[in-house]
Write an enzyme that holds these catalytic residues in place. Sequence first.
Site, PDB file in Angstrom:
ATOM      1  N   CYS A   7       0.330  32.733  12.561  1.00  0.00           N
ATOM      2  CA  CYS A   7       0.445  33.507  13.709  1.00  0.00           C
ATOM      3  C   CYS A   7       1.075  32.461  14.643  1.00  0.00           C
ATOM      4  O   CYS A   7       0.590  31.904  15.554  1.00  0.00           O
ATOM      5  CB  CYS A   7      -0.761  34.124  14.422  1.00  0.00           C
ATOM      6  SG  CYS A   7      -1.121  35.383  13.213  1.00  0.00           S
ATOM      7  N   GLU A  28       0.885  -1.214   0.091  1.00  0.00           N
ATOM      8  CA  GLU A  28      -0.020  -0.112   0.087  1.00  0.00           C
ATOM      9  C   GLU A  28       0.817   1.282   0.021  1.00  0.00           C
ATOM     10  O   GLU A  28       0.994   2.276   1.050  1.00  0.00           O
ATOM     11  CB  GLU A  28      -1.098  -0.147   1.324  1.00  0.00           C
ATOM     12  CG  GLU A  28      -1.791  -1.286   1.161  1.00  0.00           C
ATOM     13  CD  GLU A  28      -2.515  -1.478   2.509  1.00  0.00           C
ATOM     14  OE1 GLU A  28      -3.692  -1.978   2.561  1.00  0.00           O
ATOM     15  OE2 GLU A  28      -2.069  -0.726   3.697  1.00  0.00           O
TER      16      GLU A  28
HETATM   17  N1  LLP Z   1      -1.234   1.644   4.599  1.00  0.00           N
HETATM   18  C1  LLP Z   1      -1.592   1.768   5.824  1.00  0.00           C
HETATM   19  C2  LLP Z   1      -2.429   1.084   6.410  1.00  0.00           C
HETATM   20  C3  LLP Z   1      -1.436   3.285   6.491  1.00  0.00           C
HETATM   21  O1  LLP Z   1      -1.727   3.533   7.588  1.00  0.00           O
HETATM   22  C4  LLP Z   1      -0.540   4.132   5.732  1.00  0.00           C
HETATM   23  C5  LLP Z   1       0.279   5.142   6.232  1.00  0.00           C
HETATM   24  C6  LLP Z   1      -0.102   3.645   4.387  1.00  0.00           C
HETATM   25  C7  LLP Z   1      -0.540   2.327   3.787  1.00  0.00           C
HETATM   26  C8  LLP Z   1       0.673   4.494   3.198  1.00  0.00           C
HETATM   27  O2  LLP Z   1       2.072   4.745   4.114  1.00  0.00           O
HETATM   28  P1  LLP Z   1       3.003   5.512   3.262  1.00  0.00           P
HETATM   29  O3  LLP Z   1       3.385   4.640   2.085  1.00  0.00           O
HETATM   30  O4  LLP Z   1       2.443   6.795   2.468  1.00  0.00           O
HETATM   31  O5  LLP Z   1       3.989   5.956   3.988  1.00  0.00           O
HETATM   32  N2  LLP Z   1       1.072  11.857   7.823  1.00  0.00           N
HETATM   33  C9  LLP Z   1       2.414  11.054   7.968  1.00  0.00           C
HETATM   34  C10 LLP Z   1       2.103   9.764   7.570  1.00  0.00           C
HETATM   35  C11 LLP Z   1       1.119   8.941   7.943  1.00  0.00           C
HETATM   36  C12 LLP Z   1       0.897   7.774   7.146  1.00  0.00           C
HETATM   37  C13 LLP Z   1      -0.309   6.920   7.825  1.00  0.00           C
HETATM   38  N3  LLP Z   1      -0.656   5.709   7.196  1.00  0.00           N
HETATM   39  C14 LLP Z   1       3.359  11.742   7.429  1.00  0.00           C
HETATM   40  O6  LLP Z   1       3.173  13.007   6.547  1.00  0.00           O
HETATM   41  O7  LLP Z   1       4.578  11.636   7.087  1.00  0.00           O
END
Ligand code: LLP
Length: 463
Positions: free
Chosen positions: A391, A320
């Site tokens: 701010c 994913e």
């Molecule tokens: N699958 C599941 C179950 C997840 O919870 C996530 C991300 C992904 C896949 C995708 O992960 P990626 O390949 O995009 O790293 N807001 C944070 C990242 C939070 C990710 C949450 N879950 C940031 O800006 O680094």
Amino acid sequence: MSRSAHPAGPRHADVLHEGHYSAPPADLNALDPKVWAHTVSRTEGGVVSVGGIEVTRLAEEFGTPAYFVDEADFRARARAWRTAFGHDADVFYAGKAFLSRAIVRWLHEEGLNLDVCSGGELSTALSAGMPADRIAFHGNNKSETEIRTAIEAGVGRIVLDSFQEIVRVAHIAQSLGKRQRVQIRVTVGVEAHTHEFIATAHEDQKFGIALADGQAAEAVRRALALDGLELIGIHSHIGSQIFDMAGFEVAARRVVSLLAAVRDEHGVELPEIDLGGGLGIAYTSEDDPREPHEIAKALGEIVTRECEAAKLRTPRISVEPGRAIVGPTAFTLYEVGTIKPLDGLRTYVSVDGGMSDNIRTALYDAEYSVALVSRTSDAEPMLVRVVGKHCESGDIVVKDAFLPADLAPGDLIAVPATGAYCRSMASNYNHALRPPVVAVNDGEARVIVRRETEEDLLRLDVG
Ligand code: LLP
């Protein structure tokens, strides 16, 4: 005001101490292809272009701040993941990184599936024509309405995250006369080498069901016993922005050992495992991300090896990736406003956006790069901190970077690798208007998410 009166030299120790850039890059006008989208380059006149269009023209037409996404690059990265994993595996793009209807259509056309984690993401996906059976539904606290909507729509799988949810999903499926395909999300007990807030496989956190103390085996027992559920596999997501494959390997090994235990106890070989997302991307030249084919090869080998050892049929693997597909394909374009040199420290460069369009620096101490994109410059490098207009003193977009010392209000600067978790985590703090997302491809630019207006803000304020 002479900004060049503040040479970068004396401040290096400070920068080194914080672990960021140790020295200015050799050429401030160069664009490192590691952090910029594929079609980004500098034209002969010195202006940066994307998809064949100069940023000065984009700024005139769409305003700033704005996110520009390189459609060809997005499609190429999606395809690279699809091809790397081949026909025996599935790639689910994680919509939380960034989702819009255009993105859904691109994914569909490139043969990817979609992971959604809320009713909002689900309805975006369905409204753009993603077939429901190619959607996986995630979340640690799905509402009854979300579960019902997902089952009614016919989503390909729901990833169960708690004992309560096992019962809830089974009950709702049965009341709809359906048998829902599900996976169980387990926490494998791996400490991912990333920021604490985005690490998800250690046991002391809200996601999943622990493998270690037999909880996951108990969850499987319960799921297999319920008529409303068809248990198709086990899911693990260890965290985000990870470079080291070791954590994924341990996770794969532990998930396979659960499959073997399930086979031994129930005589059932679960046909699928999902190893989640989390692969890191380059935010600065110092990051070295893995390519999809390396990841596919490493994961495929470990799962095959472990399954052979346990005498299990190799399950179908799914992954994913969110950030690794969309992250590098976009940049945020800002106009430079106030420039404030602080003696002996650094120069604060204020832009017309900030933490409302990129919260990652404030939230995770994330590192970003930045470049002057509306022209080239031969001026000396100047150590800067790029800050927003909110701010709040923590309103920092790029903590430490070098820009030419002749930077002036009205110049355009761009922050690369903002495709993931920037627009999707954008806010209206200080009643900022969230920027548009503009897709650029082959000399054409079109808005895929429009800029918010003051009417948008006022429409919600009904008091
Ligand atoms: N699958 C599941 C179950 C997840 O919870 C996530 C991300 C992904 C896949 C995708 O992960 P990626 O390949 O995009 O790293 N807001 C944070 C990242 C939070 C990710 C949450 N879950 C940031 O800006 O680094």
